[in-house]
Scaffold this motif. Structure first.
Motif, PDB file in Angstrom:
ATOM      1  N   ARG A   1      12.137  12.819   7.924  1.00 56.27           N
ATOM      2  CA  ARG A   1      12.473  14.258   7.041  1.00 56.27           C
ATOM      3  C   ARG A   1      13.861  14.664   7.510  1.00 56.27           C
ATOM      4  N   THR A   2      14.520  14.466   8.603  1.00 56.76           N
ATOM      5  CA  THR A   2      15.754  14.418   8.757  1.00 56.76           C
ATOM      6  C   THR A   2      16.752  13.789   7.619  1.00 56.76           C
ATOM      7  N   LEU A   3      16.524  12.583   7.815  1.00 57.60           N
ATOM      8  CA  LEU A   3      17.024  11.519   6.762  1.00 57.60           C
ATOM      9  C   LEU A   3      17.198  12.095   5.488  1.00 57.60           C
ATOM     10  N   LEU A   4      15.849  12.668   4.916  1.00 54.91           N
ATOM     11  CA  LEU A   4      15.668  12.975   3.445  1.00 54.91           C
ATOM     12  C   LEU A   4      16.387  14.238   3.254  1.00 54.91           C
ATOM     13  N   SER A   5      16.392  15.293   4.245  1.00 56.15           N
ATOM     14  CA  SER A   5      17.015  16.312   4.078  1.00 56.15           C
ATOM     15  C   SER A   5      18.722  16.466   4.073  1.00 56.15           C
ATOM     16  N   ALA A   6      19.119  15.266   4.605  1.00 54.74           N
ATOM     17  CA  ALA A   6      20.701  14.854   4.718  1.00 54.74           C
ATOM     18  C   ALA A   6      20.828  14.343   3.480  1.00 54.74           C
ATOM     19  N   SER A   7      20.158  13.489   2.938  1.00 54.03           N
ATOM     20  CA  SER A   7      20.211  12.881   1.586  1.00 54.03           C
ATOM     21  C   SER A   7      20.156  13.919   0.562  1.00 54.03           C
ATOM     22  N   ALA A   8      19.438  14.900   0.568  1.00 54.44           N
ATOM     23  CA  ALA A   8      19.065  15.820  -0.582  1.00 54.44           C
ATOM     24  C   ALA A   8      20.181  16.989  -0.491  1.00 54.44           C
ATOM     25  N   THR A   9      20.890  17.027   0.560  1.00 55.00           N
ATOM     26  CA  THR A   9      21.910  18.192   0.538  1.00 55.00           C
ATOM     27  C   THR A   9      22.946  17.797  -0.573  1.00 55.00           C
ATOM     28  N   LYS A  10      23.058  16.808  -0.668  1.00 51.65           N
ATOM     29  CA  LYS A  10      24.240  16.495  -2.043  1.00 51.65           C
ATOM     30  C   LYS A  10      23.569  17.252  -3.410  1.00 51.65           C
TER      31      LYS A  10
ATOM     32  N   LYS B   1      19.115  21.098  -3.608  1.00 48.22           N
ATOM     33  CA  LYS B   1      17.727  21.000  -3.602  1.00 48.22           C
ATOM     34  C   LYS B   1      16.964  20.981  -2.534  1.00 48.22           C
ATOM     35  N   ARG B   2      15.983  21.802  -2.248  1.00 51.17           N
ATOM     36  CA  ARG B   2      15.100  21.500  -0.957  1.00 51.17           C
ATOM     37  C   ARG B   2      13.973  20.420  -1.040  1.00 51.17           C
ATOM     38  N   VAL B   3      14.154  19.533  -0.325  1.00 48.83           N
ATOM     39  CA  VAL B   3      13.179  18.572  -0.393  1.00 48.83           C
ATOM     40  C   VAL B   3      12.121  18.452   0.629  1.00 48.83           C
ATOM     41  N   VAL B   4      10.780  18.370   0.569  1.00 46.23           N
ATOM     42  CA  VAL B   4       9.829  18.224   1.291  1.00 46.23           C
ATOM     43  C   VAL B   4       9.034  17.176   1.292  1.00 46.23           C
ATOM     44  N   LEU B   5       8.668  16.388   2.422  1.00 44.15           N
ATOM     45  CA  LEU B   5       7.906  15.161   2.668  1.00 44.15           C
ATOM     46  C   LEU B   5       6.682  15.443   3.068  1.00 44.15           C
ATOM     47  N   GLU B   6       5.533  15.083   2.306  1.00 43.15           N
ATOM     48  CA  GLU B   6       3.974  15.311   2.719  1.00 43.15           C
ATOM     49  C   GLU B   6       3.631  13.726   2.875  1.00 43.15           C
ATOM     50  N   ILE B   7       3.032  13.693   4.000  1.00 39.05           N
ATOM     51  CA  ILE B   7       2.443  12.246   4.287  1.00 39.05           C
ATOM     52  C   ILE B   7       0.658  12.395   3.884  1.00 39.05           C
ATOM     53  N   LEU B   8       0.338  11.789   3.079  1.00 42.48           N
ATOM     54  CA  LEU B   8      -1.165  12.061   2.649  1.00 42.48           C
ATOM     55  C   LEU B   8      -1.902  11.005   3.353  1.00 42.48           C
TER      56      LEU B   8
ATOM     57  N   GLY C   1       0.725  -1.239  -0.031  1.00 35.33           N
ATOM     58  CA  GLY C   1       0.015   0.075  -0.140  1.00 35.33           C
ATOM     59  C   GLY C   1       0.745   1.258   0.096  1.00 35.33           C
ATOM     60  N   VAL C   2       2.173   1.199  -0.237  1.00 30.02           N
ATOM     61  CA  VAL C   2       3.048   2.387  -0.203  1.00 30.02           C
ATOM     62  C   VAL C   2       2.944   2.833  -1.396  1.00 30.02           C
ATOM     63  N   GLU C   3       2.926   4.178  -1.609  1.00 31.55           N
ATOM     64  CA  GLU C   3       2.984   4.906  -2.805  1.00 31.55           C
ATOM     65  C   GLU C   3       3.856   6.313  -2.639  1.00 31.55           C
ATOM     66  N   VAL C   4       4.801   6.501  -3.401  1.00 31.43           N
ATOM     67  CA  VAL C   4       5.508   7.877  -3.199  1.00 31.43           C
ATOM     68  C   VAL C   4       5.189   8.331  -4.580  1.00 31.43           C
ATOM     69  N   ASN C   5       4.719   9.546  -4.661  1.00 26.83           N
ATOM     70  CA  ASN C   5       4.475  10.644  -5.667  1.00 26.83           C
ATOM     71  C   ASN C   5       5.804  11.687  -5.878  1.00 26.83           C
ATOM     72  N   VAL C   6       6.437  11.970  -6.869  1.00 26.63           N
ATOM     73  CA  VAL C   6       7.364  13.114  -6.885  1.00 26.63           C
ATOM     74  C   VAL C   6       7.010  14.343  -7.821  1.00 26.63           C
ATOM     75  N   ILE C   7       6.965  15.314  -7.040  1.00 28.10           N
ATOM     76  CA  ILE C   7       6.705  16.676  -7.835  1.00 28.10           C
ATOM     77  C   ILE C   7       7.781  17.502  -7.692  1.00 28.10           C
ATOM     78  N   GLU C   8       8.358  17.634  -9.125  1.00 31.94           N
ATOM     79  CA  GLU C   8       9.638  18.328  -9.292  1.00 31.94           C
ATOM     80  C   GLU C   8       9.277  19.736  -9.605  1.00 31.94           C
ATOM     81  N   GLY C   9      10.115  20.686  -8.599  1.00 28.90           N
ATOM     82  CA  GLY C   9      10.130  22.003  -8.828  1.00 28.90           C
ATOM     83  C   GLY C   9      11.472  22.602  -9.494  1.00 28.90           C
ATOM     84  N   GLU C  10      11.602  24.039  -9.590  1.00 25.21           N
ATOM     85  CA  GLU C  10      13.002  24.566  -9.898  1.00 25.21           C
ATOM     86  C   GLU C  10      13.897  24.368  -8.616  1.00 25.21           C
ATOM     87  N   LYS C  11      13.449  24.653  -7.433  1.00 14.92           N
ATOM     88  CA  LYS C  11      14.464  24.893  -6.286  1.00 14.92           C
ATOM     89  C   LYS C  11      14.169  23.691  -5.411  1.00 14.92           C
ATOM     90  N   SER C  12      12.987  23.286  -5.486  1.00 12.51           N
ATOM     91  CA  SER C  12      12.687  22.251  -4.422  1.00 12.51           C
ATOM     92  C   SER C  12      11.591  20.894  -5.010  1.00 12.51           C
TER      93      SER C  12
END
Length: 77
Positions: free
Chosen positions: A57-66, A69-76, A19-30
């Motif tokens: 979210r902490t792991l995600l931001s550490a991963s995105a530092t490379k 870009k800014r990465v935001v996690l939304e839990i629906l 039941g896990v689904e991840v959608n990615v929405i790309e923006g210019e800066k995030s």
């Protein structure tokens, strides 16, 4: 990279990994990652007082530092 990380972490936490689904929405800066899990598993992904969600979210931001870009996690639900 971030999508796979969130998918792996979420599938490890929930009772219904199909039941896990991840959608990615790309923006210019995030980038926005939308995490959708089965109704019964939302609490497992968020955790008490949002601790698990904050840790993800902490792991995600550490991963995105490379990428710089800014990465935001939304839990629906």
């Amino acid at each position: 990279m971030e999508r796979e990380l969130i998918e792996y972490l979420a599938k490890s936490l929930v009772d219904n990994p199909d039941g896990v689904e991840v959608n990615v929405i790309e923006g210019e800066k995030s980038t926005i990652l939308e995490l959708k899990v089965a109704g019964d598993d939302v609490g497992k992904v968020i955790g008490k007082h949002g601790r698990i969600a904050k840790a993800i979210r902490t792991l995600l931001s550490a991963s995105a530092t490379k990428s710089g870009k800014r990465v935001v996690l939304e839990i629906l639900d």
